[in-house]
Structures are given as structure tokens and as C-alpha cells.
Write a protein that holds these residues in place. Structure first.
Motif, short mmCIF file in Angstrom:
data_model
loop_
_atom_site.label_atom_id
_atom_site.label_comp_id
_atom_site.label_asym_id
_atom_site.label_seq_id
_atom_site.Cartn_x
_atom_site.Cartn_y
_atom_site.Cartn_z
N SER A 46 39.96 -4.42 18.43
CA SER A 46 40.89 -5.50 18.79
C SER A 46 40.18 -6.83 19.05
CB SER A 46 41.70 -5.10 20.03
OG SER A 46 40.84 -4.89 21.13
N ASN A 47 38.87 -6.84 18.95
CA ASN A 47 38.08 -8.06 19.21
C ASN A 47 37.66 -8.75 17.93
OD1 ASN A 47 38.22 -7.72 21.95
ND2 ASN A 47 36.14 -6.95 22.19
N ALA A 48 37.24 -9.99 18.09
CA ALA A 48 36.60 -10.77 17.03
C ALA A 48 35.16 -11.02 17.47
CB ALA A 48 37.32 -12.09 16.81
N GLY A 49 34.26 -11.12 16.52
CA GLY A 49 32.87 -11.46 16.83
C GLY A 49 32.70 -12.97 16.75
N PHE A 84 20.69 -18.54 18.78
CA PHE A 84 22.10 -18.24 18.61
C PHE A 84 22.53 -17.27 19.70
CE2 PHE A 84 20.28 -14.63 16.33
CZ PHE A 84 21.17 -13.58 16.55
N PHE A 85 23.84 -17.22 19.89
CA PHE A 85 24.47 -16.27 20.81
C PHE A 85 25.47 -15.46 20.01
CE2 PHE A 85 23.33 -19.88 23.45
CZ PHE A 85 22.76 -19.29 24.56
N TYR A 86 25.68 -14.23 20.42
CA TYR A 86 26.74 -13.41 19.85
C TYR A 86 27.54 -12.83 21.00
CZ TYR A 86 29.42 -9.72 17.72
OH TYR A 86 30.46 -8.92 17.34
N THR A 87 28.85 -12.89 20.87
CA THR A 87 29.74 -12.29 21.86
C THR A 87 31.00 -11.83 21.16
OG1 THR A 87 30.73 -12.60 24.04
CG2 THR A 87 30.91 -14.44 22.52
N GLU A 88 31.71 -10.92 21.78
CA GLU A 88 33.02 -10.51 21.28
C GLU A 88 34.09 -11.15 22.16
OE1 GLU A 88 33.63 -6.36 20.55
OE2 GLU A 88 31.74 -6.18 19.44
N VAL A 89 35.16 -11.58 21.51
CA VAL A 89 36.29 -12.20 22.19
C VAL A 89 37.56 -11.50 21.74
CG1 VAL A 89 35.14 -14.45 22.43
CG2 VAL A 89 36.51 -13.98 20.39
N PRO A 90 38.62 -11.55 22.55
CA PRO A 90 39.88 -10.91 22.13
C PRO A 90 40.40 -11.53 20.83
CG PRO A 90 39.95 -11.50 24.46
CD PRO A 90 38.72 -12.14 23.89
N GLY A 91 40.77 -10.67 19.89
CA GLY A 91 41.30 -11.14 18.61
C GLY A 91 42.76 -11.53 18.72
N GLY A 92 43.23 -12.25 17.72
CA GLY A 92 44.64 -12.62 17.65
C GLY A 92 45.04 -13.74 18.57
N LYS A 93 44.10 -14.59 18.95
CA LYS A 93 44.45 -15.71 19.83
C LYS A 93 43.54 -16.89 19.54
CE LYS A 93 41.86 -15.54 23.90
NZ LYS A 93 41.98 -15.89 25.24
N ASP A 94 43.85 -18.01 20.17
CA ASP A 94 43.00 -19.19 20.09
C ASP A 94 41.95 -19.11 21.19
OD1 ASP A 94 44.59 -20.12 18.05
OD2 ASP A 94 45.64 -21.60 19.27
N GLY A 119 38.65 -7.98 14.34
CA GLY A 119 37.87 -7.35 13.28
C GLY A 119 37.04 -8.28 12.43
N LYS A 120 37.11 -9.58 12.68
CA LYS A 120 36.36 -10.56 11.87
C LYS A 120 35.31 -11.26 12.73
CE LYS A 120 40.13 -11.63 8.71
NZ LYS A 120 40.95 -12.72 8.14
N ASN A 121 34.32 -11.83 12.04
CA ASN A 121 33.29 -12.64 12.70
C ASN A 121 33.54 -14.11 12.42
OD1 ASN A 121 31.69 -10.58 13.89
ND2 ASN A 121 30.82 -10.12 11.89
N TYR A 122 33.24 -14.94 13.42
CA TYR A 122 33.41 -16.38 13.31
C TYR A 122 32.11 -17.06 13.71
CZ TYR A 122 38.27 -15.27 12.72
OH TYR A 122 39.43 -14.76 12.24
N PHE A 123 31.89 -18.26 13.14
CA PHE A 123 30.63 -18.96 13.32
C PHE A 123 30.88 -20.40 13.76
CE2 PHE A 123 30.17 -15.51 10.41
CZ PHE A 123 28.96 -14.93 10.74
N VAL A 124 30.21 -20.79 14.83
CA VAL A 124 30.33 -22.15 15.37
C VAL A 124 28.93 -22.71 15.54
CG1 VAL A 124 31.05 -23.53 17.36
CG2 VAL A 124 32.51 -21.66 16.54
#
Length: 155
Positions: A42-45, A77-87, A108-113
Motif C-alpha cells: 500500500s506504500n510508494a517508494g 540520497f534518501f529512500y523512504t516509503e510513504v502511504p500510496g494513493g495520496k498527495d 507500489g511505485k517509486n518516485y524521484f525528487v
């Protein structure tokens, strides 16, 4: 003329020197660079990184939804998981006020900032921008993972 001299010195400071932060174990960094889907379905990376040449002597806080992710330095870099389906809101400190980026994340997806340093009036500021998965993976492959936490300022 004094202002010009001050600005020249300040600019030189921004592009020289090298800040350092506490680093995560090499094994953790290598594991994060596999870019696997988040451990919890249920998280996003979320990868947040800094690879800019400008501001080598500066450390800048990074916040996720008002919580400290960590203090960045060059080439980390940092990596963390955040709740998916939200801003989610990714923030970084800047010269006079925080700079924020809102990213809609799907489970289920990874995002990059990417965090970048910009020249300011007195000290360098920072900004954040979303980058594509291909750009993020390519950039992060050359970096090492920092330990989360240790933000210098309160939010």
C-alpha cells in the motif's frame, strides 16, 4: 564595491568546500539502488537526492509532510516509503522560506525528487523538483545513501 566583494566571496563559498552528513551502511545503499517496489504493497517508494555541484559546503533539511527526512549534503540520497494513493509534500529549507513540492504517489511505485541548490542573497537556497524514473535511477546510481533524521531546524 563592498557588496560586490561580499557577493564574490559568498559565491566562492557556495561552490567550494564540502559538507558531510551521517551515511547509511553501504549494504543499505546498495539495496536501495536495486529500485525494488516498496516493501509494503500500500506504500510508494520515495527517493530524494542531491547531486548539484553548486553549494558543496551547504547542508539543507528535507521534510516529508512536515516530518524530517534528513539533512542533505552533496552526492547523497534518501529512500523512504510513504502511504500510496495520496498527495505528499516534499519540502526543503531555502534562504528565506521553505520550498515545497506536492507529488501524487500511487501505491507500489517509486518516485524521484531532486533537491538542488541555488545562489541566494546571503546564503544558498534550495529547491526540489520531480524527475522521471529514468533520470532518478541514473543519478542515484552515482550517489550514496544518507542516514535519515538529524534535521537542523524545527518545522
Amino acid at each position: 564595491m563592498k557588496i560586490f566583494s561580499f557577493l564574490a566571496i559568498a559565491t566562492a563559498f557556495l561552490v567550494t568546500g564540502c559538507a558531510s552528513v551521517n551515511m547509511a551502511p553501504k549494504e543499505d545503499s546498495a539495496k536501495a539502488k536495486q529500485f525494488s517496489p516498496p516493501a509494503t504493497a500500500s506504500n510508494a517508494g520515495l527517493y530524494v537526492y542531491r547531486n548539484s555541484f553548486v553549494g558543496q559546503a551547504l547542508k539543507k533539511d528535507i521534510w516529508i509532510d512536515g516530518k524530517c527526512l534528513g539533512e542533505s549534503a552533496p552526492d547523497v540520497f534518501f529512500y523512504t516509503e510513504v502511504p500510496g494513493g495520496k498527495d505528499i509534500k516534499v519540502s526543503t529549507e531555502s534562504e528565506f522560506s521553505p520550498n515545497d513540492l506536492v507529488v501524487k504517489v500511487d501505491a507500489g511505485k517509486n518516485y524521484f525528487v531532486r533537491q538542488y541548490i541555488k545562489v541566494g542573497a546571503f546564503v544558498g537556497g534550495a529547491g526540489v523538483e520531480a524527475v522521471s524514473e529514468a533520470v532518478g535511477k541514473n543519478d542515484i546510481a552515482k550517489l550514496e545513501m544518507a542516514k535519515p533524521g538529524n534535521c537542523s531546524g524545527a518545522r
